[in-house]
Design a protein around this motif. Structure first.
Motif, PDB file in Angstrom:
ATOM      1  N   UNK A 257       0.842  -1.202   0.000  1.00  0.00           N
ATOM      2  CA  UNK A 257       0.000   0.000   0.000  1.00  0.00           C
ATOM      3  C   UNK A 257       0.877   1.252   0.000  1.00  0.00           C
ATOM      4  N   UNK A 258       0.519   2.224  -0.813  1.00  0.00           N
ATOM      5  CA  UNK A 258       1.252   3.493  -0.823  1.00  0.00           C
ATOM      6  C   UNK A 258       0.293   4.657  -0.624  1.00  0.00           C
ATOM      7  N   UNK A 259       0.732   5.596   0.184  1.00  0.00           N
ATOM      8  CA  UNK A 259       0.008   6.855   0.341  1.00  0.00           C
ATOM      9  C   UNK A 259       1.012   7.996   0.284  1.00  0.00           C
ATOM     10  N   UNK A 260       0.529   9.140  -0.183  1.00  0.00           N
ATOM     11  CA  UNK A 260       1.358  10.344  -0.227  1.00  0.00           C
ATOM     12  C   UNK A 260       0.624  11.443   0.533  1.00  0.00           C
ATOM     13  N   UNK A 261       1.367  12.161   1.356  1.00  0.00           N
ATOM     14  CA  UNK A 261       0.778  13.209   2.189  1.00  0.00           C
ATOM     15  C   UNK A 261       1.509  14.531   1.972  1.00  0.00           C
ATOM     16  N   UNK A 262       0.757  15.597   2.017  1.00  0.00           N
ATOM     17  CA  UNK A 262       1.348  16.937   1.943  1.00  0.00           C
ATOM     18  C   UNK A 262       1.371  17.529   3.351  1.00  0.00           C
ATOM     19  N   UNK A 263       2.428  18.300   3.634  1.00  0.00           N
ATOM     20  CA  UNK A 263       2.497  18.947   4.947  1.00  0.00           C
ATOM     21  C   UNK A 263       1.503  20.097   5.018  1.00  0.00           C
ATOM     22  N   UNK A 264       1.303  20.761   3.891  1.00  0.00           N
ATOM     23  CA  UNK A 264       0.507  21.986   3.903  1.00  0.00           C
ATOM     24  C   UNK A 264      -0.874  21.728   3.298  1.00  0.00           C
ATOM     25  N   UNK A 265      -1.887  21.827   4.143  1.00  0.00           N
ATOM     26  CA  UNK A 265      -3.263  21.655   3.670  1.00  0.00           C
ATOM     27  C   UNK A 265      -3.604  22.813   2.733  1.00  0.00           C
ATOM     28  N   UNK A 266      -4.279  22.490   1.651  1.00  0.00           N
ATOM     29  CA  UNK A 266      -4.679  23.553   0.736  1.00  0.00           C
ATOM     30  C   UNK A 266      -3.593  23.956  -0.256  1.00  0.00           C
ATOM     31  N   UNK A 267      -2.439  23.299  -0.202  1.00  0.00           N
ATOM     32  CA  UNK A 267      -1.348  23.635  -1.130  1.00  0.00           C
ATOM     33  C   UNK A 267      -1.623  23.052  -2.516  1.00  0.00           C
ATOM     34  N   UNK A 268      -0.863  23.547  -3.477  1.00  0.00           N
ATOM     35  CA  UNK A 268      -0.990  23.013  -4.836  1.00  0.00           C
ATOM     36  C   UNK A 268      -0.580  21.546  -4.876  1.00  0.00           C
ATOM     37  N   UNK A 269       0.423  21.209  -4.086  1.00  0.00           N
ATOM     38  CA  UNK A 269       0.856  19.806  -4.069  1.00  0.00           C
ATOM     39  C   UNK A 269      -0.259  18.923  -3.508  1.00  0.00           C
ATOM     40  N   UNK A 270      -0.919  19.408  -2.476  1.00  0.00           N
ATOM     41  CA  UNK A 270      -2.069  18.665  -1.925  1.00  0.00           C
ATOM     42  C   UNK A 270      -3.138  18.468  -3.011  1.00  0.00           C
ATOM     43  N   UNK A 271      -3.356  19.498  -3.804  1.00  0.00           N
ATOM     44  CA  UNK A 271      -4.359  19.388  -4.880  1.00  0.00           C
ATOM     45  C   UNK A 271      -3.924  18.339  -5.901  1.00  0.00           C
ATOM     46  N   UNK A 272      -2.623  18.278  -6.169  1.00  0.00           N
ATOM     47  CA  UNK A 272      -2.158  17.266  -7.127  1.00  0.00           C
ATOM     48  C   UNK A 272      -2.311  15.863  -6.548  1.00  0.00           C
ATOM     49  N   UNK A 273      -2.033  15.708  -5.256  1.00  0.00           N
ATOM     50  CA  UNK A 273      -2.258  14.397  -4.613  1.00  0.00           C
ATOM     51  C   UNK A 273      -3.730  14.004  -4.777  1.00  0.00           C
ATOM     52  N   UNK A 274      -4.609  14.963  -4.540  1.00  0.00           N
ATOM     53  CA  UNK A 274      -6.044  14.645  -4.619  1.00  0.00           C
ATOM     54  C   UNK A 274      -6.435  14.261  -6.048  1.00  0.00           C
ATOM     55  N   UNK A 275      -5.821  14.912  -7.025  1.00  0.00           N
ATOM     56  CA  UNK A 275      -6.117  14.569  -8.426  1.00  0.00           C
ATOM     57  C   UNK A 275      -5.637  13.152  -8.741  1.00  0.00           C
ATOM     58  N   UNK A 276      -4.436  12.806  -8.262  1.00  0.00           N
ATOM     59  CA  UNK A 276      -3.923  11.443  -8.504  1.00  0.00           C
ATOM     60  C   UNK A 276      -4.790  10.437  -7.749  1.00  0.00           C
ATOM     61  N   UNK A 277      -5.206  10.798  -6.562  1.00  0.00           N
ATOM     62  CA  UNK A 277      -6.039   9.894  -5.770  1.00  0.00           C
ATOM     63  C   UNK A 277      -7.364   9.603  -6.490  1.00  0.00           C
ATOM     64  N   UNK A 278      -7.981  10.641  -7.004  1.00  0.00           N
ATOM     65  CA  UNK A 278      -9.253  10.445  -7.724  1.00  0.00           C
ATOM     66  C   UNK A 278      -9.028   9.595  -8.973  1.00  0.00           C
ATOM     67  N   UNK A 279      -7.949   9.847  -9.671  1.00  0.00           N
ATOM     68  CA  UNK A 279      -7.656   9.054 -10.874  1.00  0.00           C
ATOM     69  C   UNK A 279      -7.367   7.607 -10.487  1.00  0.00           C
ATOM     70  N   UNK A 280      -6.666   7.425  -9.369  1.00  0.00           N
ATOM     71  CA  UNK A 280      -6.330   6.066  -8.928  1.00  0.00           C
ATOM     72  C   UNK A 280      -7.588   5.289  -8.572  1.00  0.00           C
ATOM     73  N   UNK A 281      -8.541   5.944  -7.925  1.00  0.00           N
ATOM     74  CA  UNK A 281      -9.796   5.262  -7.574  1.00  0.00           C
ATOM     75  C   UNK A 281     -10.493   4.779  -8.847  1.00  0.00           C
TER      76      UNK A 281
END
Ligand code: GLY
Ligand code: MN
Ligand code: MN
Length: 442
Positions: A257-281
């Motif tokens: 299992x792999x997860x990626x976390x951003x330190x800063x909520x609301x950051x652009x990197x967090x948004x990219x994680x969320x985009x990859x997460x949605x695509x992964x689902x």
């Protein structure tokens, strides 16, 4: 929380399947007996210290025993399987407990006190045995011969998990998810990679000798190293991202299992994680009988490149990025692999139960799964996006520099990369994502 299915109730059917597969494998090999050593300790050079024992996957397919060196399973079609179990008289080391548990009634058990006592109990003659294992396990005439017809057939059958195996794999999910939760909390608390790793192991209840692979714990740019296992002892001055790829074992079955976390909520990197997460689902939901895994892999490239284009990191269409190889600079590994007794389970490229290989698509040398999905298979779905200087430099050297927005790459490089990995069972009705419900239940 709903309770997990009990493997004990499912074992008899699992064993019946193993015997049927062994019967067929032996017939193909023209052999009379299946003999499986659990394995033998390996000692370090010029030392009396052994490497951590890893039981043979062929052995743990039959029995939930993972810590029993110099033991043997022997099976002759039509007869009860035999377990030759080493329980040495030893006051230096903990001796394995006398065998016990719900599987006991299915085996004839022979306790031996020294490894060579197995010789008298193994089926004869040795030349009519398929002996599966590494050369190091040889005992007298019983040297592993690993007949190809037998190995190919059994490897193929291992692609289809039994309900017993799925029950254990669900346990492995739950264990790993406990670790992931603790790792995320440690990361948000400012821990080092090493301390995140320890938090993971503590919560999963497993250490390096039991985990199915070495934990990958990468902070910041370390997330760009696909198999980063260095575990820095001190936390970086600035905490930006964590990529953690870590599994657990249950009676020898793996989660991955792999997860990626951003330190800063609301950051652009967090948004990219969320985009990859949605695509992964969505990719995981596409697992279904009849689907060619190679197509899933290529579709994943397109989806990931769509994200990079939306975020302004590439200037060309996803199709053009895939065609030119630019996509492989950002997503340089396969979408996933079969999972089971081994983290990269056998037969991912197998053409049939008689061997052969289904080639990888040209330009995708690291894909570990090229088969059409069938019910019972468990695969990982692990798309990723990384900012890897070596690969991006190569893309530029190959004349694709204009396809990449280098200023945007520079903004994302400090985060290393993103990977999201779930384990997915293919069923008659489509995908059964084993990982997401385990997180929801935790
Ligand atoms: N943890 C290794 C892999 O994801 O394949
Ligand atoms: Mn992994
Ligand atoms: Mn994996």
């Amino acid at each position: 929380m709903t309770s997990l299915p009990d493997p004990a109730a499912l074992y008899a059917a699992h064993l019946a399947g193993l015997k049927a597969h062994a019967d067929q494998a032996l017939a193909r090999g023209g052999l009379d007996h299946l003999v499986i050593p659990s394995g033998r300790l390996h000692y370090q050079a010029f030392d009396d210290q052994a490497y951590p024992f890893q039981v043979s996957p062929q052995f743990k397919a039959w029995l939930p025993l993972t810590r029993v060196p110099d033991s043997w399973i022997a099976y002759t079609p039509g007869k009860r399987p035999q377990l030759i179990f080493l329980q040495p008289r030893d006051y230096w080391h903990a001796v394995p407990d006398a065998p016990g548990g719900w599987w006991l009634e299915h085996f004839d058990i022979h306790i031996i006190r020294t490894p060579d006592q197995a010789l008298a109990l193994l089926p004869k003659p040795a030349r009519l045995c398929a002996i599966l294992g590494e050369a190091h396990s040889a005992l007298g005439e019983y040297a592993p011969n690993n007949p190809e017809a037998v190995i190919d057939y059994l490897a193929w059958q291992r692609s289809y998990k039994t309900p017993y195996e799925i029950a254990l794999m669900r346990q492995a999910q739950a264990r790993a998810v406990r670790g992931h939760r603790a790792a995320e909390a440690a990361f948000q608390g400012g821990a080092s990679e090493f301390d995140i790793h320890l938090a993971y192991c503590g919560a999963a209840g497993q250490d390096a000798s039991q985990l199915p692979y070495a934990n990958i714990v990468g902070l910041n740019q370390h997330a760009a190293v696909l198999h980063y296992t260095e575990l820095e002892r001190s936390a970086p001055a600035q905490r930006r991202s964590l990529l953690i790829d870590a599994g657990a074992s249950a009676a020898g079955y793996a989660s991955d299992i792999t997860r990626t976390h951003a330190a800063e909520v609301g950051s652009e990197f967090q948004a990219m994680i969320e985009a990859v997460d949605a695509a992964q689902i969505a990719m995981a939901q596409a697992v279904a009988p009849g689907v060619d895994y190679r197509q899933l892999h290529l579709d994943a490239h397109l989806a990931l490149m769509g994200i990079l284009r939306d975020f302004g990191l590439i200037t060309v269409s996803p199709e053009a990025a895939l065609e030119s190889g630019v996509s492989a600079a950002f997503f340089p590994h396969g979408l996933g692999h079969l999972l089971g007794l081994q983290v990269h389970d056998v037969a991912g490229l197998a053409e049939s139960d008689r061997g052969g290989r289904i080639p990888r698509p040209a330009g995708h040398p690291y894909l570990r799964m090229t088969r059409v999905l069938e019910p019972g298979m468990v695969v990982t779905i692990e798309p990723g996006l990384y900012f890897i200087d070596m690969l991006l430099d190569q893309a530029r050297a190959n004349g694709h520099g204009a396809a990449i927005d280098w200023d945007r790459v520079a903004q994302f490089r400090p985060f290393g990369g993103i990977r999201i990995e779930d384990n997915v069972l293919c069923t008659n009705d489509g995908a059964d994502n084993l990982t997401r419900p385990a997180f929801a239940a935790a």
